[in-house]
Design a protein around this motif. Structure first.
Motif, PDB file in Angstrom:
ATOM      1  N   GLN A 115     -13.514 123.788 -24.458  1.00  0.00           N
ATOM      2  CA  GLN A 115     -13.149 124.592 -26.149  1.00  0.00           C
ATOM      3  C   GLN A 115     -13.050 124.149 -27.239  1.00  0.00           C
ATOM      4  OE1 GLN A 115     -12.631 127.868 -24.635  1.00  0.00           O
ATOM      5  NE2 GLN A 115     -11.644 128.489 -25.862  1.00  0.00           N
ATOM      6  N   ARG A 116     -12.727 123.174 -27.893  1.00  0.00           N
ATOM      7  CA  ARG A 116     -13.367 121.636 -28.679  1.00  0.00           C
ATOM      8  C   ARG A 116     -14.654 121.931 -29.028  1.00  0.00           C
ATOM      9  NH1 ARG A 116      -9.671 117.517 -28.738  1.00  0.00           N
ATOM     10  NH2 ARG A 116      -8.639 117.463 -26.871  1.00  0.00           N
ATOM     11  N   ALA A 117     -15.183 121.517 -27.532  1.00  0.00           N
ATOM     12  CA  ALA A 117     -16.973 120.905 -27.561  1.00  0.00           C
ATOM     13  C   ALA A 117     -17.348 122.216 -28.201  1.00  0.00           C
ATOM     14  CB  ALA A 117     -17.017 120.896 -26.234  1.00  0.00           C
ATOM     15  N   LYS A 118     -17.316 123.699 -27.265  1.00  0.00           N
ATOM     16  CA  LYS A 118     -17.482 124.724 -28.636  1.00  0.00           C
ATOM     17  C   LYS A 118     -17.339 125.001 -29.439  1.00  0.00           C
ATOM     18  CE  LYS A 118     -15.997 127.813 -24.547  1.00  0.00           C
ATOM     19  NZ  LYS A 118     -15.388 128.381 -24.247  1.00  0.00           N
ATOM     20  N   LEU A 119     -16.542 124.864 -30.071  1.00  0.00           N
ATOM     21  CA  LEU A 119     -15.945 124.911 -31.315  1.00  0.00           C
ATOM     22  C   LEU A 119     -16.671 123.961 -32.434  1.00  0.00           C
ATOM     23  CD1 LEU A 119     -14.238 126.325 -33.792  1.00  0.00           C
ATOM     24  CD2 LEU A 119     -12.564 124.804 -33.564  1.00  0.00           C
ATOM     25  N   ALA A 120     -16.809 122.834 -31.935  1.00  0.00           N
ATOM     26  CA  ALA A 120     -17.520 121.958 -32.052  1.00  0.00           C
ATOM     27  C   ALA A 120     -19.470 122.580 -32.836  1.00  0.00           C
ATOM     28  CB  ALA A 120     -17.675 120.874 -31.872  1.00  0.00           C
ATOM     29  N   SER A 121     -19.559 122.921 -31.392  1.00  0.00           N
ATOM     30  CA  SER A 121     -20.897 123.404 -31.588  1.00  0.00           C
ATOM     31  C   SER A 121     -21.695 124.728 -32.182  1.00  0.00           C
ATOM     32  CB  SER A 121     -21.368 123.827 -30.102  1.00  0.00           C
ATOM     33  OG  SER A 121     -22.819 124.382 -30.166  1.00  0.00           O
ATOM     34  N   ALA A 122     -20.346 125.729 -32.682  1.00  0.00           N
ATOM     35  CA  ALA A 122     -20.645 127.026 -33.579  1.00  0.00           C
ATOM     36  C   ALA A 122     -20.472 125.810 -34.779  1.00  0.00           C
ATOM     37  CB  ALA A 122     -19.074 127.947 -33.153  1.00  0.00           C
ATOM     38  N   LEU A 123     -19.668 125.212 -35.003  1.00  0.00           N
ATOM     39  CA  LEU A 123     -19.321 124.932 -36.771  1.00  0.00           C
ATOM     40  C   LEU A 123     -20.658 124.264 -37.220  1.00  0.00           C
ATOM     41  CD1 LEU A 123     -15.663 124.311 -36.233  1.00  0.00           C
ATOM     42  CD2 LEU A 123     -16.525 126.101 -37.967  1.00  0.00           C
ATOM     43  N   VAL A 124     -21.287 123.213 -36.876  1.00  0.00           N
ATOM     44  CA  VAL A 124     -21.969 122.843 -36.576  1.00  0.00           C
ATOM     45  C   VAL A 124     -22.850 122.552 -37.691  1.00  0.00           C
ATOM     46  CG1 VAL A 124     -24.202 123.082 -35.043  1.00  0.00           C
ATOM     47  CG2 VAL A 124     -23.767 120.262 -35.627  1.00  0.00           C
ATOM     48  N   HIS A 125     -23.950 123.482 -38.025  1.00  0.00           N
ATOM     49  CA  HIS A 125     -23.966 124.143 -39.059  1.00  0.00           C
ATOM     50  C   HIS A 125     -22.944 125.433 -40.685  1.00  0.00           C
ATOM     51  CE1 HIS A 125     -24.332 127.678 -36.977  1.00  0.00           C
ATOM     52  NE2 HIS A 125     -24.571 128.350 -37.656  1.00  0.00           N
ATOM     53  N   TYR A 150     -23.238 119.228 -17.512  1.00  0.00           N
ATOM     54  CA  TYR A 150     -24.219 117.297 -17.406  1.00  0.00           C
ATOM     55  C   TYR A 150     -24.406 116.690 -18.635  1.00  0.00           C
ATOM     56  CZ  TYR A 150     -28.211 120.195 -18.494  1.00  0.00           C
ATOM     57  OH  TYR A 150     -29.005 121.396 -18.943  1.00  0.00           O
ATOM     58  N   LEU A 151     -24.539 118.008 -19.962  1.00  0.00           N
ATOM     59  CA  LEU A 151     -24.740 116.845 -21.179  1.00  0.00           C
ATOM     60  C   LEU A 151     -23.290 116.544 -21.499  1.00  0.00           C
ATOM     61  CD1 LEU A 151     -26.276 119.428 -22.944  1.00  0.00           C
ATOM     62  CD2 LEU A 151     -27.154 117.698 -21.936  1.00  0.00           C
ATOM     63  N   THR A 152     -23.632 115.332 -22.912  1.00  0.00           N
ATOM     64  CA  THR A 152     -22.059 114.568 -23.310  1.00  0.00           C
ATOM     65  C   THR A 152     -21.923 115.771 -24.132  1.00  0.00           C
ATOM     66  OG1 THR A 152     -22.858 113.196 -25.277  1.00  0.00           O
ATOM     67  CG2 THR A 152     -22.783 112.356 -22.795  1.00  0.00           C
ATOM     68  N   GLY A 153     -20.598 115.271 -24.728  1.00  0.00           N
ATOM     69  CA  GLY A 153     -20.045 116.654 -25.853  1.00  0.00           C
ATOM     70  C   GLY A 153     -20.607 116.328 -26.881  1.00  0.00           C
ATOM     71  N   ARG A 154     -21.499 115.097 -27.380  1.00  0.00           N
ATOM     72  CA  ARG A 154     -22.470 115.197 -28.714  1.00  0.00           C
ATOM     73  C   ARG A 154     -23.399 115.624 -28.433  1.00  0.00           C
ATOM     74  NH1 ARG A 154     -21.285 111.328 -32.126  1.00  0.00           N
ATOM     75  NH2 ARG A 154     -19.794 109.829 -31.707  1.00  0.00           N
ATOM     76  N   GLN A 155     -24.026 115.557 -27.171  1.00  0.00           N
ATOM     77  CA  GLN A 155     -26.074 115.721 -27.545  1.00  0.00           C
ATOM     78  C   GLN A 155     -25.443 117.278 -26.763  1.00  0.00           C
ATOM     79  OE1 GLN A 155     -26.067 114.423 -22.692  1.00  0.00           O
ATOM     80  NE2 GLN A 155     -27.441 112.576 -23.845  1.00  0.00           N
ATOM     81  N   PHE A 156     -23.818 117.432 -26.668  1.00  0.00           N
ATOM     82  CA  PHE A 156     -23.702 119.618 -26.785  1.00  0.00           C
ATOM     83  C   PHE A 156     -24.071 119.907 -28.246  1.00  0.00           C
ATOM     84  CE2 PHE A 156     -20.899 123.057 -26.786  1.00  0.00           C
ATOM     85  CZ  PHE A 156     -21.805 124.237 -26.002  1.00  0.00           C
ATOM     86  N   VAL A 157     -23.231 118.956 -28.953  1.00  0.00           N
ATOM     87  CA  VAL A 157     -23.538 119.273 -30.652  1.00  0.00           C
ATOM     88  C   VAL A 157     -24.112 119.134 -30.970  1.00  0.00           C
ATOM     89  CG1 VAL A 157     -21.583 118.883 -32.802  1.00  0.00           C
ATOM     90  CG2 VAL A 157     -20.585 119.326 -29.966  1.00  0.00           C
ATOM     91  N   GLN A 158     -25.110 118.283 -30.702  1.00  0.00           N
ATOM     92  CA  GLN A 158     -26.177 118.279 -31.494  1.00  0.00           C
ATOM     93  C   GLN A 158     -27.616 118.743 -31.379  1.00  0.00           C
ATOM     94  OE1 GLN A 158     -27.239 113.950 -31.951  1.00  0.00           O
ATOM     95  NE2 GLN A 158     -29.143 113.886 -32.548  1.00  0.00           N
ATOM     96  N   ALA A 159     -27.580 119.222 -29.001  1.00  0.00           N
ATOM     97  CA  ALA A 159     -28.163 120.478 -29.829  1.00  0.00           C
ATOM     98  C   ALA A 159     -28.299 122.029 -30.334  1.00  0.00           C
ATOM     99  CB  ALA A 159     -28.422 120.909 -28.001  1.00  0.00           C
ATOM    100  N   SER A 160     -27.152 122.248 -30.451  1.00  0.00           N
ATOM    101  CA  SER A 160     -26.970 123.374 -31.352  1.00  0.00           C
ATOM    102  C   SER A 160     -27.215 122.545 -33.269  1.00  0.00           C
ATOM    103  CB  SER A 160     -25.787 123.348 -31.983  1.00  0.00           C
ATOM    104  OG  SER A 160     -25.168 124.080 -32.277  1.00  0.00           O
TER     105      SER A 160
END
Length: 307
Positions: A137-147, A88-98
């Protein structure tokens, strides 16, 4: 803290042993984790990431134990195989949450950089529920790379990714390895692993079967005949000469690729490499090509699983 160390790690569920006494070290660069379905790859990655406790043994990141050590998470990034739960989150919200969970000072800037890195900027403000599997898959990768972790663990990261994005992600992982980060990924598509990872770790039925450069692993399999393709100025005469050699188990003459060639099965590589030039010289034949046909990652993996 770029080196992951597993020492005598096992994991069992009741009477089922998923991982059995595995010892390995994953260092900087890109490493491929291979094994048949159910071999224990996902269990190993979960333990490396600190999401699953070993039943025995220890997983360390540098000198720090990973299990129940929150401080190691700032150095680790994980791309799990399972689907994103927060669709239900946007891709940006998902990555920013991380980014916010990691307490980054500029979480918005870090989010934008991660989205750019995986080429997900344009659809970033759409709900993840509208994404294709490759986009998720790319959203998950962005979340893993954000830090910007030093160690990145990926479980089947190319599943559902279209060919263009697959090439983009493969180039990204290669670049990260060249930068000195530790990148470990599992994949059932061996051609992908072969393109970006010479170093492999192989698990079969929960046990550690092999480790290292897959070409070197193949060279150590002395009980397995080696297979070569030879092209020369007189294939028939050279094939006849090779049949009489003790180091040669079999010789076949036939079509290979664009033309005729000799297919040779060799049992003793040292003898064969000494005999081939001598035979060719004595017969007045020029060898134009000598190429191995079973030193690919697929061949090595097949040999390991069968054994």
């Amino acid at each position: 803290m770029t080196e992951l160390v597993l020492e005598k790690v096992s994991r069992w569920y009741g009477n089922v042993v998923a991982v059995n006494d595995v010892t390995m070290t994953i260092g900087p660069g890109v490493t491929g984790l291979l094994g048949p379905n159910g071999a224990g790859k996902s269990t190993l990655i979960s333990m490396m990431a600190g999401f699953l406790a070993p039943s025995s043994g220890e997983v360390r990141l540098g000198e720090e134990r990973v299990w129940r050590n929150v401080s190691t998470y700032q150095h680790l990034g994980l791309v799990p195989e399972r689907e994103v739960s927060f669709s239900y989150l946007t891709g940006r919200q998902f990555v920013q949450a991380s980014a916010e969970l990691h307490k980054l000072r500029d979480s918005r800037g870090a989010t934008q950089r991660a989205l750019e890195e995986v080429d997900l900027v344009d659809p970033a403000d759409r709900p993840i529920s509208t994404y294709s599997k490759g986009m998720r898959q790319r959203a998950k990768l962005a979340s893993a790379l954000v830090h910007e972790p030093e160690v990145l663990l990926l479980d089947e990261p190319f599943n559902g990714v279209d060919p263009r994005q697959r090439m983009h992600l493969m180039a990204l992982l290669t670049r990260m390895g060249e930068q000195g980060r530790t990148v470990l990924f599992s994949s059932h598509i061996l051609e992908e692993v072969e393109q970006i990872a010479r170093h492999i770790e192989v698990v079969v039925s929960g046990r550690h079967a092999a480790s290292g450069d897959f070409g070197a692993i193949r060279a150590l399999m002395t009980d397995r005949p080696s297979h070569y393709t030879i092209r020369s100025t007189d294939d028939r005469a050279l094939a006849a000469a090779l049949m009489g050699q003790d180091s040669v188990r079999g010789v076949t003459l036939g079509s290979v690729g664009a033309g005729e060639a000799i297919m040779v099965e060799v049992t003793e590589m040292g003898q064969f490499t000494r005999a081939l030039p001598q035979l060719a010289r004595q017969a007045g034949i020029t060898v134009r090509e000598l190429a191995p046909t079973d030193e690919s990652l697929e061949s090595v993996f097949t040999y390991l699983v069968q054994s």
